[in-house]
Design a protein around this motif. Structure first.
Motif, mmCIF file in Angstrom:
data_model
loop_
_atom_site.group_PDB
_atom_site.id
_atom_site.type_symbol
_atom_site.label_atom_id
_atom_site.label_comp_id
_atom_site.label_asym_id
_atom_site.label_seq_id
_atom_site.Cartn_x
_atom_site.Cartn_y
_atom_site.Cartn_z
ATOM 1 N N VAL A 196 43.198 47.820 45.651
ATOM 2 C CA VAL A 196 43.265 48.858 44.625
ATOM 3 C C VAL A 196 42.189 49.898 44.913
ATOM 4 N N ALA A 197 42.596 51.157 44.997
ATOM 5 C CA ALA A 197 41.669 52.274 45.163
ATOM 6 C C ALA A 197 41.532 53.015 43.848
ATOM 7 N N GLY A 198 40.321 53.455 43.519
ATOM 8 C CA GLY A 198 40.091 54.153 42.254
ATOM 9 C C GLY A 198 38.840 54.998 42.309
ATOM 10 N N ASP A 199 38.373 55.398 41.129
ATOM 11 C CA ASP A 199 37.197 56.267 41.061
ATOM 12 C C ASP A 199 35.919 55.441 41.149
ATOM 13 N N ASP A 200 35.845 54.596 42.153
ATOM 14 C CA ASP A 200 34.679 53.763 42.402
ATOM 15 C C ASP A 200 34.592 53.548 43.907
ATOM 16 N N PRO A 201 33.396 53.528 44.479
ATOM 17 C CA PRO A 201 33.283 53.341 45.941
ATOM 18 C C PRO A 201 33.750 51.974 46.422
ATOM 19 N N VAL A 202 33.857 50.997 45.532
ATOM 20 C CA VAL A 202 34.230 49.637 45.909
ATOM 21 C C VAL A 202 35.748 49.486 45.856
ATOM 22 N N ILE A 203 36.326 48.827 46.859
ATOM 23 C CA ILE A 203 37.756 48.555 46.917
ATOM 24 C C ILE A 203 37.962 47.064 46.673
ATOM 25 N N PRO A 204 38.451 46.649 45.502
ATOM 26 C CA PRO A 204 38.654 45.219 45.235
ATOM 27 C C PRO A 204 39.969 44.720 45.840
ATOM 28 N N ILE A 205 39.951 43.492 46.342
ATOM 29 C CA ILE A 205 41.134 42.811 46.861
ATOM 30 C C ILE A 205 41.448 41.658 45.918
ATOM 31 N N PHE A 206 42.649 41.658 45.335
ATOM 32 C CA PHE A 206 43.032 40.653 44.353
ATOM 33 C C PHE A 206 44.088 39.717 44.934
ATOM 34 N N ASP A 207 44.026 38.469 44.479
ATOM 35 C CA ASP A 207 45.075 37.511 44.783
ATOM 36 C C ASP A 207 46.285 37.846 43.919
ATOM 37 N N LEU A 208 47.443 37.985 44.540
ATOM 38 C CA LEU A 208 48.614 38.429 43.798
ATOM 39 C C LEU A 208 49.092 37.374 42.793
ATOM 40 N N VAL A 209 48.871 36.095 43.096
ATOM 41 C CA VAL A 209 49.326 35.033 42.198
ATOM 42 C C VAL A 209 48.344 34.831 41.058
ATOM 43 N N ASN A 210 47.053 34.758 41.365
ATOM 44 C CA ASN A 210 46.010 34.540 40.351
ATOM 45 C C ASN A 210 44.997 35.685 40.423
ATOM 46 N N PRO A 211 45.317 36.832 39.829
ATOM 47 C CA PRO A 211 44.411 37.981 39.938
ATOM 48 C C PRO A 211 43.150 37.850 39.096
ATOM 49 N N TYR A 212 43.089 36.917 38.162
ATOM 50 C CA TYR A 212 41.895 36.743 37.338
ATOM 51 C C TYR A 212 41.541 35.259 37.298
ATOM 52 N N ASN A 213 40.302 34.992 36.937
ATOM 53 C CA ASN A 213 39.817 33.608 36.933
ATOM 54 C C ASN A 213 40.249 32.888 35.649
ATOM 55 N N GLU A 214 39.859 31.599 35.551
ATOM 56 C CA GLU A 214 40.283 30.776 34.423
ATOM 57 C C GLU A 214 39.674 31.252 33.102
ATOM 58 N N ALA A 215 38.482 31.852 33.158
ATOM 59 C CA ALA A 215 37.837 32.315 31.926
ATOM 60 C C ALA A 215 38.608 33.459 31.273
ATOM 61 N N GLU A 216 39.304 34.255 32.094
ATOM 62 C CA GLU A 216 40.047 35.391 31.563
ATOM 63 C C GLU A 216 41.486 35.028 31.205
ATOM 64 N N ARG A 217 41.938 33.863 31.597
ATOM 65 C CA ARG A 217 43.326 33.493 31.366
ATOM 66 C C ARG A 217 43.601 33.352 29.860
ATOM 67 N N GLY A 218 44.679 33.947 29.417
ATOM 68 C CA GLY A 218 45.055 33.871 28.011
ATOM 69 C C GLY A 218 44.505 34.989 27.165
ATOM 70 N N ARG A 219 43.586 35.781 27.682
ATOM 71 C CA ARG A 219 43.043 36.892 26.897
ATOM 72 C C ARG A 219 44.039 38.051 26.866
ATOM 73 N N ARG A 220 43.902 38.894 25.853
ATOM 74 C CA ARG A 220 44.791 40.034 25.704
ATOM 75 C C ARG A 220 44.511 41.092 26.761
ATOM 76 N N ASP A 221 43.239 41.318 27.090
ATOM 77 C CA ASP A 221 42.858 42.293 28.097
ATOM 78 C C ASP A 221 42.121 41.578 29.230
ATOM 79 N N PRO A 222 42.838 40.843 30.077
ATOM 80 C CA PRO A 222 42.157 40.098 31.144
ATOM 81 C C PRO A 222 41.580 41.029 32.198
ATOM 82 N N LEU A 223 40.384 40.708 32.650
ATOM 83 C CA LEU A 223 39.707 41.459 33.694
ATOM 84 C C LEU A 223 39.930 40.754 35.018
ATOM 85 N N GLY A 224 40.392 41.507 35.997
ATOM 86 C CA GLY A 224 40.683 40.943 37.299
ATOM 87 C C GLY A 224 39.437 40.427 38.001
#
Length: 514
Positions: A196-224
């Motif tokens: 993902v490219a955006g307005d930040d110098p860092v380019i994050p690479i996400f796992d397509l199956v599990n893009p967020y960790n277990e702590a974010e699972r089930g939340r309304r606004d999960p953070l990748g």
């Protein structure tokens, strides 16, 4: 069935006026290619297509004419459509079956178009977030997975969403903090990770199956939760990102003027190619073969690089009057052919072996007031016979191949080709000769190649020799057919002229013996 205005049905209501729509049917080209496939003794063979409407049935499907360049230029305007909620169109993507086109606008809406009749189908609002008041909620990227099972979108609110082919959202997450804007998404060839490219110098690479960790699972606004972060490369916003077609390499371009090649497995930078003028890079694209890539940006130059020679561009190409490049795409079946869209609304077709543009469409996207508008994205149909473009003028426009003997009389066509024949001397009456355009491209490429390498193309060894022999033989066949037609026309003109009498010849002194 056509109905005239004022004609009434039996119940007293009037018929609506019937409006014919342009349709581009590629089935006949595919059928002709399948019927004559046994005559194609090599992949470089192509039938003779002369500049006449009688040869329209001889046009092959682009996937069957791998070396045809003149017939691969999608410069014929077909249709222009706009969403009822008029806003800038920022991204687009064809469905894998080629029946529908999806576009994303600045209001966070997905618009669905039918391919064959170019008819508006439906519109749905998909962007969620807290940026409604600011107006920055546009859909900036639409990408289909290589397995053709899901679609991924990114928007200016920082959300990345997964969609099924029936437009059912099955998963979504935030790529970064709430103020982050996602500008482009690139999918790995294995469909296992996304960048993902955006307005930040860092380019994050996400796992397509599990893009967020277990702590974010089930939340309304999960953070990748990225598996790898490409850091220490760019100093500002990353405008473009593209994944290598076959390997674990990611290409990125930013507003700092740097083009960086990354190794995803280690997260380290492989090579940095700075812009000499430190101007922003807007788009980067890999060639379908994965051997070369191209960058376009604010310096109004398209730079072509070879992965085996990264210290300097292989070619720096600029068009006549081309503005800052804002979109670029390689042709899927003719890798050396690519098209650039600029911020002034123009489309420029280039060939890698030629410095001058092969075809120019000035004002391909312009507002009703005549002002030019930026082209945001381009996409080729899966069958390669259509191209769609979107821009700031709120319109989605479709482009197709020129047909033999067709006049350049549409509104958006400038009629500027590397080779074309004129009729009557007026710009609107110019005709495109596909054969002459093809030969002009090949001649220009041969001249530039000979000037650079000091060796003629027919002195090359290997597969190039067979290709050149087939091309030269094809040229001779077409030239012989053209000479035969000229002789027939001359004979018909001689027959149609009345015979001159002896009395007239005597007055003019043309009789023998005088």
């Amino acid at each position: 069935m056509d109905h005239e205005q004022g004609h009434e049905r039996p119940n007293g209501t009037e018929f609506r006026n019937f409006v014919t729509r342009k349709q581009v049917d590629i089935a006949s080209s595919i059928q002709y290619g399948l019927e004559h496939r046994l005559q194609h003794h090599s992949q470089y063979y192509r039938p003779t297509v002369l500049d006449s409407k009688q040869h329209l049935r001889h046009i092959l499907n682009p996937q069957l004419q791998m070396t045809e360049i003149g017939g691969s230029l999608l410069t014929r305007f077909i249709h222009s459509g706009a969403n009822k909620n008029r806003s800038k169109v920022l991204s687009l993507g064809w469905s894998p079956d080629g029946r529908r086109l999806l576009t994303g606008n600045a209001n966070g809406e997905l618009t669905l178009w039918q391919c064959s009749p170019f008819k508006f189908d439906t519109v749905m609002e998909v962007v969620q977030g807290n940026s409604r008041d600011s107006g920055e909620r546009g859909i900036t990227s639409i990408q289909w997975m290589h397995g053709r099972s899901m679609m991924i979108t990114a928007d200016e609110t920082g959300w990345v969403q997964y969609w099924q082919d029936n437009l059912n959202c099955i998963k979504r997450f935030r790529a970064s903090a709430s103020s982050y804007k996602a500008l482009e998404v690139a999918i790995a060839p294995t469909d296992a990770h996304i960048a993902v490219a955006g307005d930040d110098p860092v380019i994050p690479i996400f796992d397509l199956v599990n893009p967020y960790n277990e702590a974010e699972r089930g939340r309304r606004d999960p953070l990748g939760s990225p598996v790898v972060s490409l850091v220490n490369g760019h100093r500002s916003t990353v405008r473009g990102v593209d994944w290598h077609p076959h390997g674990a390499l990611v290409l990125s371009g930013g507003e700092d003027g740097n083009t960086i090649l990354w190794d995803v497995r280690s997260g380290e930078m492989v090579h940095r190619t700075p812009n000499a003028r430190s101007l922003a890079i807007h788009r980067v694209r890999w060639e379908p073969t994965g051997q070369r890539f191209i960058t376009v940006g604010k310096d109004q130059v398209a730079r072509l690089y070879d992965v085996r020679q990264l210290h300097e561009p292989l070619r720096s190409i600029s068009g006549d009057g081309m503005g800052a490049g804002s979109a670029v795409r390689f042709h899927p079946m003719v890798p050396r052919l690519f098209v650039v869209g600029d911020v002034d609304g123009g489309l420029y077709w280039f060939h890698e072996d030629i410095k001058a543009p092969v075809a120019i469409l000035r004002g391909a996207h312009s507002s009703q007031q005549g002002r030019s508008s930026r082209i945001w994205d381009l996409a080729f149909h899966p069958a390669e016979h259509l191209m769609a473009s979107v821009g700031d003028d709120h319109n989605t426009r479709f482009w197709a191949r020129m047909r033999p003997g067709e006049a350049l009389k549409d509104t958006f066509h400038s009629g500027q080709y590397l080779a074309s024949s004129s009729s009557g001397g007026r710009e609107s009456d110019r005709y495109v000769d596909l054969a002459q355009t093809q030969f002009a491209i090949e001649r220009a490429a041969m001249k530039e190649d000979a000037a650079e390498n000091q060796v003629m193309p027919w002195e090359r060894k290997g597969a190039d020799v067979a290709q050149r022999v087939d091309q030269e033989a094809q040229k001779m066949r077409v030239q012989a057919e053209l000479n035969r037609q000229r002789e027939e026309q001359a004979a018909l003109q001689a027959i149609s002229q009345p015979a001159q009498s002896d009395a007239d010849m005597l007055l003019e002194g043309d009789l023998p013996g005088l």
